[in-house]
Design an enzyme around this catalytic site. Structure first.
Site, PDB file in Angstrom:
ATOM      1  N   SER A   7       0.916  -1.276   0.048  1.00 34.03           N
ATOM      2  CA  SER A   7       0.017  -0.077  -0.020  1.00 34.03           C
ATOM      3  C   SER A   7       0.899   1.254   0.001  1.00 34.03           C
ATOM      4  CB  SER A   7      -0.906   0.068   1.414  1.00 34.03           C
ATOM      5  OG  SER A   7      -1.158   1.112   1.561  1.00 34.03           O
ATOM      6  N   HIS A  32      -1.318  -1.216  -4.232  1.00 35.59           N
ATOM      7  CA  HIS A  32      -2.518  -0.905  -3.537  1.00 35.59           C
ATOM      8  C   HIS A  32      -2.494   0.682  -3.408  1.00 35.59           C
ATOM      9  CE1 HIS A  32      -5.990  -1.792  -0.984  1.00 35.59           C
ATOM     10  NE2 HIS A  32      -5.622  -0.697  -0.216  1.00 35.59           N
ATOM     11  N   ASP A  34      -4.608   3.935  -1.686  1.00 34.80           N
ATOM     12  CA  ASP A  34      -5.653   4.064  -0.870  1.00 34.80           C
ATOM     13  C   ASP A  34      -6.253   5.622  -0.788  1.00 34.80           C
ATOM     14  OD1 ASP A  34      -5.821   1.851   1.058  1.00 34.80           O
ATOM     15  OD2 ASP A  34      -3.773   2.156   1.313  1.00 34.80           O
ATOM     16  N   MET A  36      -8.568   8.348   0.226  1.00 30.72           N
ATOM     17  CA  MET A  36      -9.379   8.734   1.358  1.00 30.72           C
ATOM     18  C   MET A  36      -9.925  10.448   1.083  1.00 30.72           C
ATOM     19  SD  MET A  36      -7.002   7.454   4.369  1.00 30.72           S
ATOM     20  CE  MET A  36      -6.400   5.530   4.181  1.00 30.72           C
ATOM     21  N   HIS A  65      -8.315   1.417  -3.935  1.00 29.68           N
ATOM     22  CA  HIS A  65      -9.345   1.263  -2.651  1.00 29.68           C
ATOM     23  C   HIS A  65      -9.907   2.412  -2.216  1.00 29.68           C
ATOM     24  CE1 HIS A  65      -9.496  -0.121   1.811  1.00 29.68           C
ATOM     25  NE2 HIS A  65     -10.573   0.139   1.386  1.00 29.68           N
ATOM     26  N   MET A  67     -11.927   4.744  -0.330  1.00 28.98           N
ATOM     27  CA  MET A  67     -12.514   5.002   0.920  1.00 28.98           C
ATOM     28  C   MET A  67     -13.281   6.380   0.913  1.00 28.98           C
ATOM     29  SD  MET A  67      -9.444   3.145   3.300  1.00 28.98           S
ATOM     30  CE  MET A  67      -8.409   3.443   1.707  1.00 28.98           C
ATOM     31  N   MET A 136     -11.372  -5.595   5.591  1.00 27.02           N
ATOM     32  CA  MET A 136     -10.623  -4.602   6.374  1.00 27.02           C
ATOM     33  C   MET A 136     -10.367  -5.334   7.462  1.00 27.02           C
ATOM     34  SD  MET A 136     -10.128  -2.017   4.509  1.00 27.02           S
ATOM     35  CE  MET A 136      -9.031  -1.359   5.718  1.00 27.02           C
ATOM     36  N   PHE A 142      -5.965   5.106   8.162  1.00 27.95           N
ATOM     37  CA  PHE A 142      -4.612   5.028   8.531  1.00 27.95           C
ATOM     38  C   PHE A 142      -3.769   3.930   8.430  1.00 27.95           C
ATOM     39  CE2 PHE A 142      -7.146   8.129  10.969  1.00 27.95           C
ATOM     40  CZ  PHE A 142      -6.635   9.272  10.471  1.00 27.95           C
ATOM     41  N   GLY A 143      -2.562   4.129   7.984  1.00 27.12           N
ATOM     42  CA  GLY A 143      -1.782   3.027   7.810  1.00 27.12           C
ATOM     43  C   GLY A 143      -1.035   2.661   9.386  1.00 27.12           C
ATOM     44  N   GLY A 144      -0.393   1.744   9.753  1.00 27.21           N
ATOM     45  CA  GLY A 144       0.262   1.535  10.683  1.00 27.21           C
ATOM     46  C   GLY A 144      -0.545   0.944  12.040  1.00 27.21           C
ATOM     47  N   ASP A 174      -6.724  -6.417   4.259  1.00 28.46           N
ATOM     48  CA  ASP A 174      -6.024  -5.113   4.166  1.00 28.46           C
ATOM     49  C   ASP A 174      -6.041  -4.412   5.773  1.00 28.46           C
ATOM     50  OD1 ASP A 174      -4.932  -2.562   3.820  1.00 28.46           O
ATOM     51  OD2 ASP A 174      -6.985  -1.832   2.741  1.00 28.46           O
ATOM     52  N   GLY A 175      -4.840  -4.233   5.986  1.00 30.85           N
ATOM     53  CA  GLY A 175      -4.526  -3.709   7.416  1.00 30.85           C
ATOM     54  C   GLY A 175      -3.919  -4.458   8.630  1.00 30.85           C
ATOM     55  N   GLY A 196       1.204  -2.168   4.140  1.00 32.89           N
ATOM     56  CA  GLY A 196       1.450  -0.920   3.843  1.00 32.89           C
ATOM     57  C   GLY A 196       2.949  -0.648   4.807  1.00 32.89           C
TER      58      GLY A 196
HETATM   59  C1  DX5 Z   1      -6.117   1.492   5.850  1.00 34.37           C
HETATM   60  C2  DX5 Z   1      -5.691   1.422   4.118  1.00 34.37           C
HETATM   61  C3  DX5 Z   1      -4.479   0.254   4.312  1.00 34.37           C
HETATM   62  C4  DX5 Z   1      -3.199   0.871   4.782  1.00 34.37           C
HETATM   63  C5  DX5 Z   1      -2.728  -0.419   5.341  1.00 34.37           C
HETATM   64  O1  DX5 Z   1      -7.272   2.431   5.695  1.00 34.37           O
HETATM   65  O2  DX5 Z   1      -6.710   1.137   3.473  1.00 34.37           O
HETATM   66  O3  DX5 Z   1      -4.297   0.001   2.787  1.00 34.37           O
HETATM   67  O4  DX5 Z   1      -2.329   1.556   4.101  1.00 34.37           O
HETATM   68  O5  DX5 Z   1      -1.516  -0.250   6.158  1.00 34.37           O
HETATM   69  P1  DX5 Z   1      -0.912  -1.062   7.141  1.00 34.37           P
HETATM   70  O6  DX5 Z   1      -0.382  -2.326   6.359  1.00 34.37           O
HETATM   71  O7  DX5 Z   1       0.288  -0.271   7.664  1.00 34.37           O
HETATM   72  O8  DX5 Z   1      -1.874  -1.277   8.086  1.00 34.37           O
HETATM   73 ZN    ZN Z   2      -6.345  -0.191   1.516  1.00 34.24          ZN
END
Ligand code: DX5
Ligand code: ZN
Length: 218
Positions: A7, A32, A34, A36, A65, A67, A136, A142-144, A174-175, A196
């Site tokens: 991601s 991927h 994202d 938002m 993706h 969102m 999900m 958010f990532g991380g 994802d996540g 990600g």
């Molecule tokens: C979260 C995103 C993910 C995100 C995943 O809303 O849809 O794609 O980038 O990141 P990690 O792998 O760090 O959870």
């Molecule tokens: Zn995503």
């Protein structure tokens, strides 16, 4: 074979082209992206304008993706920008069936995503229509974040449902996926793992991919 979709959200956007090249060279399966909007999720990322540049930088399939609220308004723009997969959220749509068909008619592959609290049975009357379901394993935005363990049961239930109906639908997760839980997620039934921070925080993408492949085989 399990597919890996890094991601870009966790990539270094100052060096986006280089990041994309290094990601591709590491032997990943798709990219991927994202999207938002600050409404459906409490964060804002990029729009079709940036996706168009990403398209020019790689031959990898682009897995977009969405969102965002009212995704219908932007689907065409993302497909024109070069998206191969368009995934929309079940929770964002009043007329999911129409949107999914519209994505397919517009020439992209269609996906539907479920938030952690949305049950698998929500897919009962749409599964036949989609090419991919995105489960999900964190709350989107958010990532991380940390992987929500309940996602594993959802993945297995979905795998069973796909098998029972004799369909050929991909399961993407994802996540919170890292090298230490990737195998468990794949064993639950995932075809595509989004990574990600687990990917971009590693120093050596090629080596990470090697380690990942070894975990699946070992
Ligand atoms: C979260 C995103 C993910 C995100 C995943 O809303 O849809 O794609 O980038 O990141 P990690 O792998 O760090 O959870
Ligand atoms: Zn995503």
């Amino acid at each position: 074979m399990v597919m890996i979709a890094p991601s870009l959200l966790s990539a270094n956007f100052l060096r986006l082209e280089e990041e994309i090249k290094n990601t591709e060279e590491a032997g990943v399966d798709m990219l991927h992206i994202d999207i938002m909007d600050g409404h459906f999720v409490p964060n804002i990322t990029i729009g079709p304008f940036v996706v168009e540049f990403i398209r020019k930088a790689t031959n990898l399939p682009l897995d977009v993706h969405l969102m965002i609220e009212d995704p219908d308004r932007y689907i065409k723009d993302f497909i024109s920008a070069g998206a191969d997969f368009i995934t929309v959220h079940y929770e964002a749509l009043k007329h999911l069936h129409r949107t999914i068909n519209w994505i397919k008619e517009s020439g992209a592959r269609s996906g539907v995503s479920l938030n952690p609290a949305t049950p698998i049975w929500s897919l009962d009357h749409i599964l036949e229509e989609v090419e991919m379901v995105l489960i999900m394993s964190v709350n989107p935005g958010f990532g991380g974040q940390t992987f929500i363990p309940g996602a594993l049961e959802k993945i297995s239930l979905l795998r069973e449902m796909i098998r029972d109906k004799g369909l050929n639908v991909l399961i993407e997760v994802d996540g919170g996926i890292k090298i230490d839980n990737a195998r468990k997620v794949a064993e639950a039934g995932a075809d595509i793992l989004v990574m990600g921070s687990g990917f971009y925080n590693s120093k050596d993408y090629k080596n990470l991919m090697k380690e990942l492949r070894a975990t699946f085989e070992g």
